[in-house]
Design a protein around this motif. Structure first.
Motif, PDB file in Angstrom:
ATOM      1  N   UNK A  76       0.884  -1.264  -0.028  1.00 36.68           N
ATOM      2  CA  UNK A  76      -0.048   0.099   0.110  1.00 36.68           C
ATOM      3  C   UNK A  76       1.048   1.309  -0.157  1.00 36.68           C
ATOM      4  N   UNK A  77       2.249   0.983  -0.280  1.00 39.71           N
ATOM      5  CA  UNK A  77       2.916   2.427  -0.268  1.00 39.71           C
ATOM      6  C   UNK A  77       2.569   3.195  -1.152  1.00 39.71           C
ATOM      7  N   UNK A  78       2.349   4.580  -1.184  1.00 40.93           N
ATOM      8  CA  UNK A  78       2.114   5.696  -2.050  1.00 40.93           C
ATOM      9  C   UNK A  78       3.466   5.863  -2.847  1.00 40.93           C
ATOM     10  N   UNK A  79       3.196   6.282  -3.862  1.00 43.45           N
ATOM     11  CA  UNK A  79       4.309   6.401  -4.759  1.00 43.45           C
ATOM     12  C   UNK A  79       4.040   8.080  -5.532  1.00 43.45           C
ATOM     13  N   UNK A  80       5.315   8.842  -5.418  1.00 40.57           N
ATOM     14  CA  UNK A  80       5.330  10.193  -6.109  1.00 40.57           C
ATOM     15  C   UNK A  80       5.591   9.974  -7.558  1.00 40.57           C
ATOM     16  N   UNK A  81       4.699  10.258  -8.222  1.00 40.11           N
ATOM     17  CA  UNK A  81       4.811   9.918  -9.883  1.00 40.11           C
ATOM     18  C   UNK A  81       6.196  10.752 -10.402  1.00 40.11           C
ATOM     19  N   UNK A  82       6.801   9.943 -11.138  1.00 41.18           N
ATOM     20  CA  UNK A  82       8.121  10.390 -11.439  1.00 41.18           C
ATOM     21  C   UNK A  82       7.798  11.456 -12.948  1.00 41.18           C
ATOM     22  N   UNK A  84       8.534  12.780 -16.674  1.00 39.56           N
ATOM     23  CA  UNK A  84       9.361  12.114 -17.758  1.00 39.56           C
ATOM     24  C   UNK A  84       9.944  13.572 -18.571  1.00 39.56           C
ATOM     25  N   UNK A  85      11.101  13.346 -18.814  1.00 42.48           N
ATOM     26  CA  UNK A  85      12.151  14.190 -19.621  1.00 42.48           C
ATOM     27  C   UNK A  85      12.775  13.364 -21.089  1.00 42.48           C
ATOM     28  N   UNK A  86      13.176  14.365 -21.607  1.00 40.47           N
ATOM     29  CA  UNK A  86      13.788  13.873 -22.950  1.00 40.47           C
ATOM     30  C   UNK A  86      15.373  14.451 -22.858  1.00 40.47           C
ATOM     31  N   UNK A  87      16.290  13.634 -22.760  1.00 38.19           N
ATOM     32  CA  UNK A  87      17.804  13.940 -22.673  1.00 38.19           C
ATOM     33  C   UNK A  87      18.550  13.284 -23.925  1.00 38.19           C
ATOM     34  N   UNK A  88      19.002  14.047 -24.659  1.00 40.44           N
ATOM     35  CA  UNK A  88      19.884  13.318 -25.737  1.00 40.44           C
ATOM     36  C   UNK A  88      19.179  12.474 -26.606  1.00 40.44           C
ATOM     37  N   UNK A  89      17.619  12.964 -26.689  1.00 42.56           N
ATOM     38  CA  UNK A  89      16.812  12.238 -27.717  1.00 42.56           C
ATOM     39  C   UNK A  89      16.245  10.825 -27.022  1.00 42.56           C
ATOM     40  N   UNK A  90      16.261  10.625 -25.897  1.00 43.60           N
ATOM     41  CA  UNK A  90      16.089   9.511 -25.039  1.00 43.60           C
ATOM     42  C   UNK A  90      14.967   9.809 -24.011  1.00 43.60           C
ATOM     43  N   UNK A  91      13.875   9.204 -23.986  1.00 43.54           N
ATOM     44  CA  UNK A  91      12.819   9.806 -23.056  1.00 43.54           C
ATOM     45  C   UNK A  91      13.019   8.885 -21.661  1.00 43.54           C
ATOM     46  N   UNK A  92      13.129   9.610 -20.489  1.00 46.66           N
ATOM     47  CA  UNK A  92      13.620   9.016 -19.243  1.00 46.66           C
ATOM     48  C   UNK A  92      12.690   9.332 -18.191  1.00 46.66           C
ATOM     49  N   UNK A  93      12.329   8.700 -17.286  1.00 46.01           N
ATOM     50  CA  UNK A  93      11.648   8.811 -15.953  1.00 46.01           C
ATOM     51  C   UNK A  93      12.302   9.117 -14.630  1.00 46.01           C
ATOM     52  N   UNK A  94      12.548  10.372 -14.295  1.00 49.00           N
ATOM     53  CA  UNK A  94      13.338  10.647 -13.158  1.00 49.00           C
ATOM     54  C   UNK A  94      12.439  11.147 -11.951  1.00 49.00           C
ATOM     55  N   UNK A  95      13.206  11.082 -10.717  1.00 47.19           N
ATOM     56  CA  UNK A  95      12.547  11.360  -9.572  1.00 47.19           C
ATOM     57  C   UNK A  95      12.016  12.773  -9.503  1.00 47.19           C
ATOM     58  N   UNK A  96      10.591  13.084  -8.959  1.00 44.56           N
ATOM     59  CA  UNK A  96      10.321  14.571  -9.124  1.00 44.56           C
ATOM     60  C   UNK A  96      10.635  15.098  -7.658  1.00 44.56           C
ATOM     61  N   UNK A  97      11.871  15.554  -7.376  1.00 48.03           N
ATOM     62  CA  UNK A  97      12.304  16.140  -6.325  1.00 48.03           C
ATOM     63  C   UNK A  97      11.406  17.299  -5.568  1.00 48.03           C
ATOM     64  N   UNK A  98      11.018  17.900  -6.645  1.00 50.75           N
ATOM     65  CA  UNK A  98      10.131  19.420  -6.035  1.00 50.75           C
ATOM     66  C   UNK A  98       8.732  18.573  -5.626  1.00 50.75           C
ATOM     67  N   UNK A  99       8.198  17.673  -6.140  1.00 45.81           N
ATOM     68  CA  UNK A  99       6.769  16.919  -5.784  1.00 45.81           C
ATOM     69  C   UNK A  99       7.267  16.336  -4.355  1.00 45.81           C
ATOM     70  N   UNK A 100       8.176  15.566  -4.074  1.00 47.53           N
ATOM     71  CA  UNK A 100       8.522  15.093  -2.737  1.00 47.53           C
ATOM     72  C   UNK A 100       8.822  16.313  -1.670  1.00 47.53           C
TER      73      UNK A 100
END
Length: 121
Positions: A76-82, A84-100
Motif C-alpha cells: 500500500x506504499x504511495x508513490x510520488x509520480x516520476x 518524464x524528460x527527454x535527454x539526448x533524444x531519449x525519454x527518461x523517468x526521473x524522481x520528482x524532487x520538487x513534488x517530494x
C-alpha cells in the motif's frame, strides 16, 4: 585518570544540545554486494512496517527490475509520480524532487540512488 569516551550517539546528542540543532533527518542505506541480493525488497519491507505503524512513507523512485517478489512488496506504499524528460533524444523517468519537497513526508524511499540524473529544467 582517563576520561571516558562518548559513543557516537552520545556525542551527536551532546552536540545538538550545545548548538541547539534539531533533528533534520536521517539517511538509511541498503547495501549489497551484487544485483539481486535483496536491497530493494528489504527496503520496501521495512517501509511497509513503518507505514503500518502510522509513519508517512512514500516512494520517491522505484526500479522494479521485473522482479515479481519485489513488485509485490510495494503493498500500500504511495508513490510520488516520476517526471518524464527527454535527454539526448531519449525519454527518461526521473524522481520528482520538487513534488517530494512539497509533499514533505516523514520518509522517502529512493531506489537506484547511484545513477546519473538527467538534467531537469
Amino acid at each position: 585518570m582517563r576520561e571516558e569516551r562518548l559513543t557516537p550517539q552520545e556525542a551527536l546528542r551532546k552536540y545538538r544540545e550545545e548548538e541547539k540543532i534539531q533533528d533534520r533527518g536521517r539517511l538509511k542505506v541498503f547495501l549489497g554486494y551484487a544485483p539481486g541480493v535483496g536491497k530493494t525488497y528489504t527496503m520496501l519491507a521495512s517501509a511497509n512496517r513503518m507505514l503500518k505503524r502510522g509513519r508517512d512513507v512514500v516512494i520517491g523512485y522505484f526500479e522494479p527490475h521485473s522482479r515479481k517478489d519485489t513488485i509485490e512488496q510495494l503493498g500500500d506504499l504511495p508513490q510520488i509520480p516520476t517526471i518524464e524528460i527527454t535527454h539526448c533524444g531519449i525519454r527518461l523517468h526521473e524522481m520528482d524532487t520538487q513534488a517530494i519537497i512539497q509533499r514533505h513526508p516523514d520518509t522517502v524511499l529512493v531506489d537506484e540512488l547511484a545513477h546519473t540524473n538527467a538534467h531537469v529544467p
